[in-house]
Scaffold this motif. Structure first.
Motif, PDB file in Angstrom:
ATOM      1  N   LYS A 125       0.828  -1.212   0.000  1.00  0.00           N
ATOM      2  CA  LYS A 125       0.000   0.000   0.000  1.00  0.00           C
ATOM      3  C   LYS A 125       0.863   1.263   0.000  1.00  0.00           C
ATOM      4  O   LYS A 125       0.518   2.259  -0.641  1.00  0.00           O
ATOM      5  CB  LYS A 125      -0.962  -0.017   1.183  1.00  0.00           C
ATOM      6  CG  LYS A 125      -2.037  -1.079   1.027  1.00  0.00           C
ATOM      7  CD  LYS A 125      -2.975  -1.108   2.196  1.00  0.00           C
ATOM      8  CE  LYS A 125      -3.998  -2.220   2.013  1.00  0.00           C
ATOM      9  NZ  LYS A 125      -4.918  -2.305   3.125  1.00  0.00           N
ATOM     10  N   MET A 180       2.028   1.682  -3.518  1.00  0.00           N
ATOM     11  CA  MET A 180       0.977   2.207  -4.389  1.00  0.00           C
ATOM     12  C   MET A 180       0.739   3.699  -4.140  1.00  0.00           C
ATOM     13  O   MET A 180       0.497   4.456  -5.086  1.00  0.00           O
ATOM     14  CB  MET A 180      -0.303   1.410  -4.217  1.00  0.00           C
ATOM     15  CG  MET A 180      -0.178  -0.007  -4.767  1.00  0.00           C
ATOM     16  SD  MET A 180      -1.698  -0.957  -4.803  1.00  0.00           S
ATOM     17  CE  MET A 180      -2.070  -1.115  -3.078  1.00  0.00           C
ATOM     18  N   ALA A 181       0.840   4.130  -2.887  1.00  0.00           N
ATOM     19  CA  ALA A 181       0.652   5.550  -2.581  1.00  0.00           C
ATOM     20  C   ALA A 181       1.778   6.390  -3.199  1.00  0.00           C
ATOM     21  O   ALA A 181       1.515   7.421  -3.843  1.00  0.00           O
ATOM     22  CB  ALA A 181       0.611   5.757  -1.068  1.00  0.00           C
ATOM     23  N   GLY A 223       3.146  -2.736  -6.904  1.00  0.00           N
ATOM     24  CA  GLY A 223       2.381  -2.653  -5.664  1.00  0.00           C
ATOM     25  C   GLY A 223       1.127  -3.502  -5.700  1.00  0.00           C
ATOM     26  O   GLY A 223       0.801  -4.213  -4.744  1.00  0.00           O
ATOM     27  N   LEU A 246       0.079  -7.313  -3.569  1.00  0.00           N
ATOM     28  CA  LEU A 246      -1.099  -7.599  -2.752  1.00  0.00           C
ATOM     29  C   LEU A 246      -1.424  -9.090  -2.738  1.00  0.00           C
ATOM     30  O   LEU A 246      -2.063  -9.580  -1.820  1.00  0.00           O
ATOM     31  CB  LEU A 246      -2.309  -6.806  -3.268  1.00  0.00           C
ATOM     32  CG  LEU A 246      -2.247  -5.295  -3.060  1.00  0.00           C
ATOM     33  CD1 LEU A 246      -3.444  -4.639  -3.736  1.00  0.00           C
ATOM     34  CD2 LEU A 246      -2.189  -4.945  -1.582  1.00  0.00           C
TER      35      LEU A 246
END
Length: 135
Positions: A3, A6-7, A46, A50
């Motif tokens: 996460k 991804m941010a 990213g 997951l």
């Protein structure tokens, strides 16, 4: 870690798109999209991370991409800073964009390394047959 990746990838993508479409030039340079290209690659990594079975490999790919981005942006940023010191003829928006890309990529790489070390320690503490992955 996925996460966070991804941010930061989203920030890089927006930085590149903003630099290109927000340019005051009639024909903005396509090189303004370089942060966006790295952002899309990192975002893909990213998302792949997951999935637990892909996490280890995806995060190593993210670390590699962030290293390449950090080195490229740092090199270009240092050349632009030298040019700025020499004669001051530098696009300051482009310089800010490339330096921000360097900072984001170096930070992501550092976070990946910390995550890898923590995963290795967890794996060693769990025993020789445990595979906890990275992040």
């Amino acid at each position: 870690m996925a996460k966070i990746t991804m941010a930061l990838a989203t920030i890089l993508t927006l930085l590149g798109l903003g630099g290109y479409f927000g340019s005051s030039a009639a024909n903005p340079s396509v090189t303004a999209l370089i942060p966006a290209a790295f952002g899309v690659l990192l975002l893909t990594g990213g998302f792949a991370a997951l999935r637990p079975s892909w996490r280890k490999h995806a995060m190593h790919a993210v670390a590699s991409i962030s290293l390449l981005g950090a080195l490229a942006a740092s090199g270009r940023g240092l050349m632009s800073l030298a040019k700025l010191a020499a004669n001051g003829d530098v696009n300051t928006a482009a310089l800010a964009s490339i330096l921000l890309m360097a900072v984001i990529c170096w930070a992501l790489l550092a976070l990946c390394v910390v995550s890898f070390v923590a995963a290795r320690r967890r794996q060693a503490a769990a025993g020789p047959n445990a595979d906890s992955g990275a992040g």
